[in-house]
Design an enzyme around this catalytic site. Structure first.
Site, PDB file in Angstrom:
ATOM      1  N   GLU A 286      79.219 -80.133  60.984  1.00 25.48           N
ATOM      2  CA  GLU A 286      78.029 -81.354  60.038  1.00 25.48           C
ATOM      3  C   GLU A 286      76.733 -80.990  60.448  1.00 25.48           C
ATOM      4  OE1 GLU A 286      76.125 -81.936  56.990  1.00 25.48           O
ATOM      5  OE2 GLU A 286      77.917 -82.574  57.083  1.00 25.48           O
ATOM      6  N   ASP A 290      73.068 -78.628  59.910  1.00 21.50           N
ATOM      7  CA  ASP A 290      71.424 -79.203  59.541  1.00 21.50           C
ATOM      8  C   ASP A 290      70.891 -78.744  60.464  1.00 21.50           C
ATOM      9  OD1 ASP A 290      72.721 -81.016  57.577  1.00 21.50           O
ATOM     10  OD2 ASP A 290      72.820 -82.686  58.933  1.00 21.50           O
ATOM     11  N   SER A 501      75.731 -81.142  51.428  1.00 23.12           N
ATOM     12  CA  SER A 501      75.135 -81.437  53.186  1.00 23.12           C
ATOM     13  C   SER A 501      74.537 -80.211  53.506  1.00 23.12           C
ATOM     14  CB  SER A 501      76.541 -82.023  53.718  1.00 23.12           C
ATOM     15  OG  SER A 501      77.645 -80.790  53.849  1.00 23.12           O
TER      16      SER A 501
END
Length: 596
Positions: A286, A290, A501
């Site tokens: 994750e 990002d 996400s």
């Protein structure tokens, strides 16, 4: 046997709740021990707990008036974002209010050296024995039946009537933490032909097979534009759950997909004991996702990875039945850290790819943290959140003991002071991706800025799904971006990642590009985006009218536990705003023409 169990349950609840005295007022309470937990005995009187006390503002509308004044195009104060000192002045309670709370704590036995007055918040540390007397409660040890983790908590707490009007909440008290808060992340293996494609081939693919920075630049009209290196255009990336952004993986990603950005990097903001450990077996997907897309799409901007220790406070529901032992409250820790930064150190865009079902967080907690997002907005921060990956809902039932069938809105995406990002897939045209979460808040009323757009959608919807959602709640998401099969380097290898996400950091980078465009013309950063988006900015987004979300299948997609089934439950993409893609996906060139 059932009667005996019921009597035992009543006895345990009674043991956790003392009889309230006439001089005390209950601030918060739970009707029963949360599902999956068992009270095992009294807490050690000497055990130390660190508490947050949120002071109830005498005029809460002052904050809301201010954020709308500085964020709504056409108003005299538009773009005149507050400095930290100005925000402190706006929120500071009367001196006698703070004094009454501090006196209550010190007179009750809390060491003055263990009290920190932070204006609208007070932090204090004390032992269980003192806390029980202060809050007219009994703290007990509760054990998670699934993983044997134990926590010190209570089901109810009170404060003296004389100060009760000044206390919004005290935590951790009634908050039962989760081990795996819901986050948007779906991994996809890559085929060898995709791994071997060139940057030019990825750009020409228009994100049909694999999403990269090259195809996003082509799809959303960025071209080869990069932001300028400026102190007043920073991007913050939120990190929780021991997710660590890896410098080596970013280097590999930039070398492969953004060669012109090779050598650009990010800094770290470590909060409440947070780390950004390099290497090792821990999770980093994750964080890498990002960071790679934020840096890759705006690589000259100053980017900070804010890593916060701890795990969030949740009331168990089917989506997340397991618990954690960490007492930290990450959103509070991160947000209190950020709002205390000088304005010239704040990010102008903050992107976060985590969320929880709204019902799994106590109402006081969602209100307090949502207000903190509003505070960031007054200082010119665009707060971006992924909308979630459960469509209209996963468990689709309430966790209040009634187990009623209900769609599950996601928080913080449902906070009216953040910009929530849904997901799309494909090109020519883009379609709503089936997992993109959206819907209507059960906690926050619909803000005025989205009245017209949402009312138009509700007319189209008619009576469909009546009773499963609150049509008067804050509607989300606001806008959308590609959310399926992003190329990410993780632990030295390329993989595909899907989820909103991925949509959130891509959108954050585009907002940073818009800020750069405005700053070059002498205008301030955009700050809180929604009043602009809903009044004029929507025309710079490509409306998504194909596809829709899916959910409520009868089994929770995270825990696998049996849940409520709602046949054909979905939100469809339609003309105008809809609760799966909002107003649609960005067209950078069109957006520059409708900027305030």
């Amino acid at each position: 046997m059932r009667l005996l169990k019921f009597v035992c349950l009543l006895a345990s609840v009674a043991a956790a709740k003392p009889t309230p005295g006439a001089s005390h007022k209950v601030i918060e309470h739970l009707d029963f021990v949360p599902e999956g937990w068992q009270m095992v005995g009294a807490a050690d009187p000497a055990a130390i707990i660190d508490f947050w006390l949120a002071i109830e503002r005498e005029n809460p509308e002052k904050l809301y008036d201010t954020i709308y004044d500085v964020s709504t195009p056409g108003r005299a104060q538009y773009g005149k974002h507050l400095k930290r000192e100005e925000l402190d002045d706006l929120l500071r309670p009367r001196a006698e209010t703070s004094e009454s709370i501090i006196n209550w704590l010190t007179n009750g036995g809390v060491n003055p050296q263990h009290i920190r007055d932070e204006g609208d918040w007070v932090r204090f540390s004390t032992n269980v024995k003192t806390a029980e007397t202060l809050m007219n409660t009994r703290f007990n040890v509760f054990k998670d039946n699934l993983n044997s983790v134990s926590k010190i908590r209570t089901l109810e707490y009170s404060v003296p009537v004389a100060i009760s009007a000044h206390v919004q909440m005290i935590q951790p008290t009634t908050l039962f933490g989760r081990q795996k808060p819901q986050n948007s992340l779906i991994l996809n293996p890559l085929t060898k032909d995709l791994e071997s494609m060139s940057v030019e081939e990825f750009a020409a693919s228009q994100c049909r097979s694999l999403v990269t920075t090259a195809c996003l630049r082509e799809l959303y009209g960025l071209g080869d534009r990069v932001t300028q290196a400026r102190d007043d255009n920073r991007i913050g990336v939120s990190g929780f759950l021991e997710e660590y952004a890896q410098y080596r993986d970013l280097e590999l990603f930039l070398s492969r997909f953004e060669p012109s950005a090779k050598g650009f990097n990010f800094s770290e903001g470590l909060i409440a004991g947070g780390k950004n450990t390099q290497g090792g077996p821990g999770s980093s997907t994750e964080a890498n996702l990002d960071m790679q897309y934020v840096v890759g799409l705006s690589h000259k901007a100053k980017v900070t990875y804010y890593s916060t220790a701890g795990r969030g406070p949740l009331i168990p529901d089917l989506s997340q039945p397991s618990q954690a032992s960490n007492n930290n409250e990450p959103y509070l820790e991160q947000l209190r850290y950020l709002v205390k930064l000088p304005k010239n150190q704040l990010p102008s865009v903050l992107t976060t790819s985590y969320g929880d079902t709204e019902q799994s967080l106590p109402a006081s907690y969602t209100k307090a943290t949502c207000d903190l997002f509003a505070q960031l907005g007054t200082m010119g921060v665009s707060v971006i959140f992924s909308s979630g990956d459960t469509g209209p809902g996963s468990s689709c039932q309430t966790n209040d003991g009634k187990n009623a069938t209900r769609f599950n809105p996601i928080y913080p995406a449902s906070c009216p002071f953040v910009t929530s990002i849904g997901g799309t897939v494909g090109t020519g045209p883009e379609r709503a991706v089936s997992f993109s979460s959206g819907g209507f808040s059960d906690r926050f009323p619909r803000p005025q800025y989205q009245d017209n757009a949402v009312k138009d959608y509700l007319k189209i919807l008619g009576n469909q799904w009546s009773g499963l959602f609150d049509p008067n709640g804050r509607a989300f998401p606001d806008i959308a971006a590609q959310g399926s099969n992003y190329a990410v380097y993780d632990k030295g290898r390329m993989t595909g990642v899907s989820g909103t996400s991925a949509s959130a950091p891509a959108m954050a980078a585009i907002i940073a590009q818009l800020n750069d465009f405005r700053l070059a013309k002498g205008s301030p950063v955009l700050g809180f985006l929604n009043p602009w988006i809903y009044s004029k900015g929507f025309s710079g987004f490509t409306d998504i009218v194909d596809g829709g979300s899916r959910g409520c299948t009868g089994y929770d997609i995270y825990s696998g536990l049996k849940a409520k089934k709602v046949p054909y439950a979905s939100w469809n993409a339609t003309k105008g705003w809809d609760p799966v893609t909002g107003f649609g996906t960005p067209n950078f060139q069109a957006l520059t023409k409708v900027l305030p």
